[in-house]
Design an enzyme around this catalytic site. Sequence first.
Site, PDB file in Angstrom:
ATOM      1  N   ASN A  40       0.832  -1.213   0.000  1.00  0.00           N
ATOM      2  CA  ASN A  40       0.000   0.000   0.000  1.00  0.00           C
ATOM      3  C   ASN A  40       0.864   1.259   0.000  1.00  0.00           C
ATOM      4  O   ASN A  40       0.555   2.226  -0.699  1.00  0.00           O
ATOM      5  CB  ASN A  40      -0.960  -0.007   1.189  1.00  0.00           C
ATOM      6  CG  ASN A  40      -2.177  -0.869   0.908  1.00  0.00           C
ATOM      7  OD1 ASN A  40      -3.032  -0.506   0.102  1.00  0.00           O
ATOM      8  ND2 ASN A  40      -2.241  -2.030   1.539  1.00  0.00           N
ATOM      9  N   ILE A  77      -3.271   1.280  18.672  1.00  0.00           N
ATOM     10  CA  ILE A  77      -2.993   2.607  19.236  1.00  0.00           C
ATOM     11  C   ILE A  77      -4.283   3.128  19.868  1.00  0.00           C
ATOM     12  O   ILE A  77      -5.379   2.680  19.502  1.00  0.00           O
ATOM     13  CB  ILE A  77      -2.454   3.591  18.160  1.00  0.00           C
ATOM     14  CG1 ILE A  77      -3.273   3.526  16.865  1.00  0.00           C
ATOM     15  CG2 ILE A  77      -0.994   3.313  17.885  1.00  0.00           C
ATOM     16  CD1 ILE A  77      -2.775   4.479  15.783  1.00  0.00           C
ATOM     17  N   ASN A  91      -7.441   4.587   7.189  1.00  0.00           N
ATOM     18  CA  ASN A  91      -6.960   3.209   7.283  1.00  0.00           C
ATOM     19  C   ASN A  91      -7.489   2.428   6.091  1.00  0.00           C
ATOM     20  O   ASN A  91      -8.583   2.706   5.594  1.00  0.00           O
ATOM     21  CB  ASN A  91      -7.496   2.581   8.579  1.00  0.00           C
ATOM     22  CG  ASN A  91      -7.097   1.121   8.732  1.00  0.00           C
ATOM     23  OD1 ASN A  91      -5.929   0.758   8.566  1.00  0.00           O
ATOM     24  ND2 ASN A  91      -8.063   0.268   9.044  1.00  0.00           N
ATOM     25  N   HIS A 114      -8.651  -1.377   5.068  1.00  0.00           N
ATOM     26  CA  HIS A 114      -9.001  -2.664   5.666  1.00  0.00           C
ATOM     27  C   HIS A 114      -9.355  -3.635   4.532  1.00  0.00           C
ATOM     28  O   HIS A 114     -10.117  -3.277   3.624  1.00  0.00           O
ATOM     29  CB  HIS A 114     -10.188  -2.491   6.619  1.00  0.00           C
ATOM     30  CG  HIS A 114     -10.542  -3.773   7.305  1.00  0.00           C
ATOM     31  ND1 HIS A 114      -9.814  -4.263   8.368  1.00  0.00           N
ATOM     32  CD2 HIS A 114     -11.500  -4.693   7.026  1.00  0.00           C
ATOM     33  CE1 HIS A 114     -10.328  -5.429   8.734  1.00  0.00           C
ATOM     34  NE2 HIS A 114     -11.345  -5.716   7.934  1.00  0.00           N
ATOM     35  N   ASP A 171     -12.176  -0.012  13.274  1.00  0.00           N
ATOM     36  CA  ASP A 171     -12.778  -0.191  11.939  1.00  0.00           C
ATOM     37  C   ASP A 171     -14.196   0.383  11.827  1.00  0.00           C
ATOM     38  O   ASP A 171     -14.976  -0.035  10.958  1.00  0.00           O
ATOM     39  CB  ASP A 171     -12.806  -1.682  11.534  1.00  0.00           C
ATOM     40  CG  ASP A 171     -11.417  -2.256  11.332  1.00  0.00           C
ATOM     41  OD1 ASP A 171     -10.494  -1.489  10.993  1.00  0.00           O
ATOM     42  OD2 ASP A 171     -11.244  -3.472  11.505  1.00  0.00           O
ATOM     43  N   GLU A 206      -7.114  -2.756  -3.162  1.00  0.00           N
ATOM     44  CA  GLU A 206      -6.334  -1.871  -2.282  1.00  0.00           C
ATOM     45  C   GLU A 206      -5.463  -0.894  -3.061  1.00  0.00           C
ATOM     46  O   GLU A 206      -5.403   0.295  -2.747  1.00  0.00           O
ATOM     47  CB  GLU A 206      -5.469  -2.699  -1.331  1.00  0.00           C
ATOM     48  CG  GLU A 206      -6.292  -3.564  -0.404  1.00  0.00           C
ATOM     49  CD  GLU A 206      -5.475  -4.238   0.678  1.00  0.00           C
ATOM     50  OE1 GLU A 206      -4.524  -3.634   1.173  1.00  0.00           O
ATOM     51  OE2 GLU A 206      -5.810  -5.385   1.034  1.00  0.00           O
TER      52      GLU A 206
END
Length: 212
Positions: A16, A96, A110, A112, A153, A183
């Site tokens: 990515n 985190i 993010n 996923h 998420d 992605e």
Amino acid sequence: MGKKNIAVLVSGGGTNLQSLIDAQENDRFGESRITCVIASNPDAYALTRAAKHKIPSMVMARKAYADVHAYSAALRDALLAAHADLVVLAGFMTIIDAQVFDAFPYRIINIHPSLIPSFCGKGFYGLHVHEAALKKGVKVSGATVHFVVPECDAGPIILQKAVEVRDDDTPEILQKRIMAEAEQELMPEAVRLFCEDRITVKDGKTVIKNEE
Ligand code: GAR
């Protein structure tokens, strides 16, 4: 469209990250730049990718800190010191806490590897996601880029793309297909939209402005 500093957080192979580097080199982010890569794992191949493209990087290993709270505080401080405008979790596998999210509201994204809300949340990361999708027997899976909020998420969805699941898939094969077909397309596109100030959040959902 201002010039933004993009910080990319990685833990593994960095495909990515590579898609972001390629997009930057193809001028897709205007004047915005990946200014820092932070790896939670000193052996992450993503660090080699950053070095090859002369992007500054640093390692912040979770085990160098007492707990998640101390790690998150240090990460937040590093991101603030880097003057990050956008933080991209690109295969970042370390937990985190809200200290980081609170410092960068709707400025952390993010990726996923499933169609959220399927196969997401605690324990669903990397190959585990694809194992669960195959176990369930879904016919399509895919990838989702979303803003990060303290709940895992659960933040506003920015982009999604479906990918077919085949009968003879293994978790590894499905993972590779989702990386290649979803992605690597979604990640740079979401960053481009952010850099062009085209994403707003309303009532927990994103609204994407059309190109002018
Ligand atoms: C990617 O498939 C990404 O979607 C996933 O880990 C892989 C990292 O690959 N992320 C998660 O599971 C986050 N919960 P990469 O290091 O080659 O980009």
